[in-house]
Design an enzyme around this catalytic site. Sequence first.
Site, short mmCIF file in Angstrom:
data_model
loop_
_atom_site.label_atom_id
_atom_site.label_comp_id
_atom_site.label_asym_id
_atom_site.label_seq_id
_atom_site.Cartn_x
_atom_site.Cartn_y
_atom_site.Cartn_z
CE1 TYR A 182 1.10 -0.28 4.40
CE2 TYR A 182 0.14 1.90 4.33
CZ TYR A 182 0.93 0.96 4.97
OH TYR A 182 1.52 1.27 6.15
NE ARG A 200 6.94 4.42 0.36
CZ ARG A 200 6.73 5.23 1.39
NH1 ARG A 200 7.75 5.63 2.15
NH2 ARG A 200 5.53 5.67 1.67
CG HIS A 232 0.33 -20.54 2.69
ND1 HIS A 232 -0.77 -21.29 3.02
CD2 HIS A 232 0.74 -19.95 3.83
CE1 HIS A 232 -1.02 -21.15 4.31
NE2 HIS A 232 -0.12 -20.34 4.83
CE LYS A 272 3.45 3.40 3.67
NZ LYS A 272 4.02 3.54 5.02
CD GLU A 327 10.03 1.66 10.30
OE1 GLU A 327 9.83 2.70 9.65
OE2 GLU A 327 9.87 0.53 9.83
CG LEU A 360 8.04 2.03 4.91
CD1 LEU A 360 8.01 3.40 4.31
CD2 LEU A 360 8.26 0.97 3.84
C1 LIG Z 1 4.63 4.61 5.81
C2 LIG Z 1 5.57 4.35 6.93
C3 LIG Z 1 6.52 5.29 7.38
C4 LIG Z 1 6.55 6.72 6.89
O1 LIG Z 1 6.73 6.86 5.53
P1 LIG Z 1 6.24 8.18 4.80
O2 LIG Z 1 6.56 7.91 3.37
O3 LIG Z 1 7.03 9.31 5.36
O4 LIG Z 1 4.78 8.33 5.08
C5 LIG Z 1 7.43 4.90 8.34
N1 LIG Z 1 7.41 3.68 8.88
C6 LIG Z 1 6.49 2.76 8.52
C7 LIG Z 1 6.50 1.43 9.18
C8 LIG Z 1 5.55 3.07 7.55
O5 LIG Z 1 4.64 2.15 7.20
#
Ligand SMILES: *Cc1c(COP(=O)(O)O)cnc(C)c1O
Length: 282
Positions: free
Chosen positions: A32, A51, A101, A146, A178, A202
């Site tokens: 996503y 991305r 799967h 993502k 993060e 990410l």
């Molecule tokens: C989407 C996301 C971010 C932030 O990414 P942006 O592109 O700045 O919105 C950071 N960490 C995770 C785990 C995310 O899913």
Amino acid sequence: MTKVFINGEFLDEKDAKVSYEDRGYVFGDGIYEYIRVYEGKLFTVKEHFERFLRSADEIGLDLGYTVDELIDLVRQLLHQNNVKNGGIYIQATRGVAPRNHSFPIPSVKPVIMAFTKSYDRPYEDLDKGVFGVTTEDIRWLRCDIKSLNLLGNVLAKEYAVKYNATEAIQHRGETVTEGASSNVYAIKDGVIYTHPINNYILNGITRRVIKWVTDDYNIPFIEETFTVDFLKNADEVIISSTSAEVMPIIKLDGENINKGKVGPITRQLQEGFKKYIESHSI
Ligand SMILES: *Cc1c(COP(=O)(O)O)cnc(C)c1O
């Protein structure tokens, strides 16, 4: 009536349904993006869709869309829903097939879905700052994708909610990775530190914008890992994401950061970020 995009159609919200056999539903087998809309324009949308296509590629999914086609798609949805300030969520799953799967044979078409939200920038939180808590990072080893699989992130965020915090800052052992849905930065002696881009985090688009801002202001931007202890002793702490922008953390695990006040470098970054909203929205 609010419109939702599903597989090439703009449907009324009440008709926006997907199959019980959708692999996104049964396996979280999909990816996503979330894109911000400021004054009717899409912010850093090219970066987001590049991305998106990379995430798709990493899981062996061919979406059959170019970046420009995706931009066109979400722009149409924006107009249909008359979004001025808000965001667009878009996801793609590996499609609908009997539960098994391994990838479907023969392959099926991905299911692409998008919806919009309307809301303002988080002015008050940006001004006053929010609280964070630290928690062990229990996610998988491809956090660079993502992915729709967000169980680790969901549990981390719920932990934050339980302790009246806005974000859960995750760490693998002593190393800060993060937030549950944001990137994390420690500011110490005028230098910004953040986790390097690899499989543990990410690669945030907002992180990229912050890097541009630090370039503009000649603030050193160091992409190296740091410990939980270093974070707790930082002069300033921030998190960043598409919806949170440059968000100050003023309390971490119940302890004040910078005496509970938003610091000067954070203010500079917020100021610089605002300029990019103007220059990078199309
Ligand atoms: C989407 C996301 C971010 C932030 O990414 P942006 O592109 O700045 O919105 C950071 N960490 C995770 C785990 C995310 O899913």
